[in-house]
Design an enzyme around this catalytic site. Structure first.
Site, PDB file in Angstrom:
ATOM      1  N   ASP A   1      42.434  45.093  39.526  1.00 38.42           N
ATOM      2  CA  ASP A   1      41.620  46.281  39.781  1.00 38.42           C
ATOM      3  C   ASP A   1      40.211  45.895  40.201  1.00 38.42           C
ATOM      4  O   ASP A   1      39.627  46.478  41.115  1.00 38.42           O
ATOM      5  CB  ASP A   1      41.541  47.150  38.524  1.00 38.42           C
ATOM      6  CG  ASP A   1      42.906  47.675  38.102  1.00 38.42           C
ATOM      7  OD1 ASP A   1      43.883  47.427  38.817  1.00 38.42           O
ATOM      8  OD2 ASP A   1      42.967  48.326  37.050  1.00 38.42           O
TER       9      ASP A   1
ATOM     10  N   SER B   1      42.213  53.546  38.294  1.00 42.91           N
ATOM     11  CA  SER B   1      41.227  52.569  37.860  1.00 42.91           C
ATOM     12  C   SER B   1      39.786  53.059  37.916  1.00 42.91           C
ATOM     13  O   SER B   1      38.918  52.446  38.525  1.00 42.91           O
ATOM     14  CB  SER B   1      41.366  51.247  38.627  1.00 42.91           C
ATOM     15  OG  SER B   1      40.906  50.211  37.774  1.00 42.91           O
TER      16      SER B   1
ATOM     17  N   HIS C   1      52.170  45.030  37.300  1.00 37.10           N
ATOM     18  CA  HIS C   1      52.260  44.126  36.140  1.00 37.10           C
ATOM     19  C   HIS C   1      52.466  42.673  36.566  1.00 37.10           C
ATOM     20  O   HIS C   1      52.796  41.824  35.751  1.00 37.10           O
ATOM     21  CB  HIS C   1      53.351  44.568  35.148  1.00 37.10           C
ATOM     22  CG  HIS C   1      52.970  45.780  34.344  1.00 37.10           C
ATOM     23  ND1 HIS C   1      52.580  45.718  33.035  1.00 37.10           N
ATOM     24  CD2 HIS C   1      52.902  47.092  34.691  1.00 37.10           C
ATOM     25  CE1 HIS C   1      52.300  46.952  32.595  1.00 37.10           C
ATOM     26  NE2 HIS C   1      52.482  47.783  33.588  1.00 37.10           N
TER      27      HIS C   1
ATOM     28  N   SER D   1      38.204  52.641  35.447  1.00 39.82           N
ATOM     29  CA  SER D   1      37.579  51.567  34.653  1.00 39.82           C
ATOM     30  C   SER D   1      37.004  50.487  35.576  1.00 39.82           C
ATOM     31  O   SER D   1      35.855  50.067  35.404  1.00 39.82           O
ATOM     32  CB  SER D   1      38.575  50.983  33.653  1.00 39.82           C
ATOM     33  OG  SER D   1      39.736  50.511  34.282  1.00 39.82           O
TER      34      SER D   1
ATOM     35  N   GLY E   1      41.827  57.797  33.736  1.00 37.33           N
ATOM     36  CA  GLY E   1      43.130  57.663  33.079  1.00 37.33           C
ATOM     37  C   GLY E   1      44.298  58.074  33.945  1.00 37.33           C
ATOM     38  O   GLY E   1      45.398  58.298  33.451  1.00 37.33           O
TER      39      GLY E   1
HETATM   40  P1  ADP Z   1      41.922  54.233  34.459  1.00 41.89           P
HETATM   41  O1  ADP Z   1      41.238  52.954  34.790  1.00 41.89           O
HETATM   42  O2  ADP Z   1      43.341  54.274  34.917  1.00 41.89           O
HETATM   43  O3  ADP Z   1      41.180  55.447  34.906  1.00 41.89           O
HETATM   44  P2  ADP Z   1      41.388  53.286  31.809  1.00 41.89           P
HETATM   45  O4  ADP Z   1      41.883  53.710  30.470  1.00 41.89           O
HETATM   46  O5  ADP Z   1      41.567  51.893  32.227  1.00 41.89           O
HETATM   47  O6  ADP Z   1      42.000  54.316  32.866  1.00 41.89           O
HETATM   48  O7  ADP Z   1      39.825  53.564  31.897  1.00 41.89           O
HETATM   49  C1  ADP Z   1      39.317  54.847  31.572  1.00 41.89           C
HETATM   50  C2  ADP Z   1      38.118  54.687  30.656  1.00 41.89           C
HETATM   51  O8  ADP Z   1      37.014  54.134  31.397  1.00 41.89           O
HETATM   52  C3  ADP Z   1      37.596  56.004  30.123  1.00 41.89           C
HETATM   53  O9  ADP Z   1      38.288  56.398  28.962  1.00 41.89           O
HETATM   54  C4  ADP Z   1      36.133  55.687  29.853  1.00 41.89           C
HETATM   55  O10 ADP Z   1      36.017  55.017  28.611  1.00 41.89           O
HETATM   56  C5  ADP Z   1      35.801  54.694  30.953  1.00 41.89           C
HETATM   57  N1  ADP Z   1      35.191  55.375  32.105  1.00 41.89           N
HETATM   58  C6  ADP Z   1      35.686  55.501  33.347  1.00 41.89           C
HETATM   59  N2  ADP Z   1      34.829  56.176  34.158  1.00 41.89           N
HETATM   60  C7  ADP Z   1      33.779  56.495  33.398  1.00 41.89           C
HETATM   61  C8  ADP Z   1      32.561  57.202  33.633  1.00 41.89           C
HETATM   62  N3  ADP Z   1      32.259  57.728  34.817  1.00 41.89           N
HETATM   63  N4  ADP Z   1      31.702  57.329  32.597  1.00 41.89           N
HETATM   64  C9  ADP Z   1      31.977  56.798  31.397  1.00 41.89           C
HETATM   65  N5  ADP Z   1      33.092  56.134  31.124  1.00 41.89           N
HETATM   66  C10 ADP Z   1      33.999  55.978  32.087  1.00 41.89           C
HETATM   67 MG    MG Z   2      41.791  51.036  34.069  1.00 39.36          MG
END
Ligand code: ADP
Ligand code: MG
Length: 391
Positions: free
Chosen positions: A181, A135, A36, A137, A131
């Site tokens: 990230d 990351s 953070h 995302s 999730g």
């Molecule tokens: P984290 O980054 O910790 O895994 P986030 O909530 O930031 O969690 O991001 C997860 C989101 O990113 C998922 O809910 C989805 O919307 C998107 N995402 C991640 N990887 C994929 C993927 N391979 N295909 C489609 N969407 C994805």
């Molecule tokens: Mg994320």
């Protein structure tokens, strides 16, 4: 070929008979320390990990951009001519806002006219758990950004592509995350962490040397899901902004550990603890970088533990599962452990001598079972290279 790239290739083959242009991938990340601190203009020390998200691209003749993921039922497509107006807006499914948001932000950052770009199909698959605080995302953003930059010849450098990913996440998806990230996923290096000053975006590569020191970085994924766009993450950001405003500084980066006794009088009790986490965490990042360079990774255990305690007690973003993971790992011989990522779920990391990895794994599973928690997923990650073209 990794699992993700063969899945992405199969997905693409089901969408189009066109020959693929190429395959790009980008990694998830673990933040070793500095939680953070990114949106407070502070310091972080993430490293890219071996699980990656893969994008395979094929051309289209109709000026449309279609994205498909093994993660989603149906592909989503848009007209490139209308790309500039796609966000902010409703109507794009959340997952598709990541890759389409990257296209939207990359086009804006490079200043090209999107109606002149070639249409594409992008098939996406990931080995990064979603999730879990690793990351996924940034991995999907980084893979899409690397692919689009090269295919469309946008000429954006790695830091610009990291900014594109952040813009997509903030303004297309609507998740108020910092830049850490995306910098880790774009700039990661094998066997090293990226020391990032989130104010200047200056980076330094810091050798980790886990392998040479006989250490493994064990991830204990609690399976507890967090949601960035809602809930506590935004609340903590607000508290940090309140704290900085009350102290009359541009960001909490500008407050030092020596200032803390003085600022205690200026803030309410909860805001003070939020501020104290950020201020001490920034110092712990600096101390970790110095310690890694001077003494190596076996000497950073106490800093990891102090970081966890600060997130548990001052920032209050841990959950019982994360505390249990850290405590079990330490009892079983880890040299340091902490929750990693935004908090409220996700994963803990435990820096562990190789001959104790099985003990740490067993201890975490037993502790979760005793507490009535869902069984955790435990695995080791290796500091790895950032986004690149695979073939
Ligand atoms: P984290 O980054 O910790 O895994 P986030 O909530 O930031 O969690 O991001 C997860 C989101 O990113 C998922 O809910 C989805 O919307 C998107 N995402 C991640 N990887 C994929 C993927 N391979 N295909 C489609 N969407 C994805
Ligand atoms: Mg994320």
């Amino acid at each position: 070929m990794t699992d993700a790239s063969s899945r992405a290739g199969a997905l693409l083959a089901g969408l189009t008979s066109a020959d693929p242009i190429g395959t790009w991938s980008a990694p998830g990340r673990v933040n070793l320390i500095g939680e953070h601190t990114d949106y407070n203009d502070g310091f972080v020390l993430p490293f890219a990990i071996d699980p990656r998200t893969v994008v395979v691209a094929a051309p289209r003749a109709d000026g449309r951009l279609r994205v498909a993921s093994t993660f989603a039922e149906t592909p989503v497509e848009t007209d490139l001519a209308g790309l500039a107006n796609l966000f902010p807006g409703a109507g794009v499914p959340e997952w598709a806002a990541y890759p389409l948001g990257v296209a939207w932000a990359a086009v804006a950052a490079s200043g090209v006219d999107p109606s002149r770009l070639n249409g594409l199909d992008l098939a996406i698959s990931s080995d990064v758990p979603v999730g879990a605080g690793l990351s996924s995302s940034a991995a999907i953003e980084g893979a899409a950004a690397a692919a689009l930059d090269e295919i469309w010849g946008l000429g954006l450098d790695r830091v610009a592509l990291a900014r594109v990913g952040r813009t997509a996440e903030n303004d297309a998806v609507g998740a108020p995350t910092g830049i850490m990230d995306q910098m880790a996923t774009m700039l990661g290096r094998r066997d090293a962490a990226i020391f990032l000053d989130c104010r200047s975006l200056r980076t330094e590569v810091v050798d980790l040397g886990f392998d040479a020191a006989g250490l493994e970085l064990v991830v204990i994924d609690t399976g507890v899901k967090h949601a960035h766009s809602t809930g506590g993450y935004r609340d903590r950001r607000d508290a940090c902004e309140r704290g900085a405003a009350a102290l009359g500084v541009p960001a909490l980066r500008d407050v030092s550990v020596d200032d803390l006794p003085r600022v205690a009088d200026l803030l309410d009790e909860v805001t003070f603890r939020r501020v104290r986490h950020i201020v001490t965490e920034n110092q712990r990042v600096l101390d970790t970088v110095r310690t890694l360079r001077a003494e190596g990774p076996t000497a950073i255990g106490d800093l990891l533990l102090a970081s966890h305690a600060s997130m548990r007690d001052d920032f209050e973003i841990s959950v019982p599962e994360l505390d249990a993971a850290v405590e079990a790992a330490m009892r079983a011989g880890a040299i340091g452990a902490r929750m990693t990522g935004g908090g409220f779920g996700g994963a803990a990391i435990a820096l562990t001598p190789r001959d104790r990895v099985q003990d740490v794994t067993d201890a975490a599973r037993a502790a979760f079972s005793d507490a009535g928690f869902r069984a955790p997923t435990v695995f080791s990650v290796t500091p790895s290279d950032g986004a690149h073209r695979d073939d």
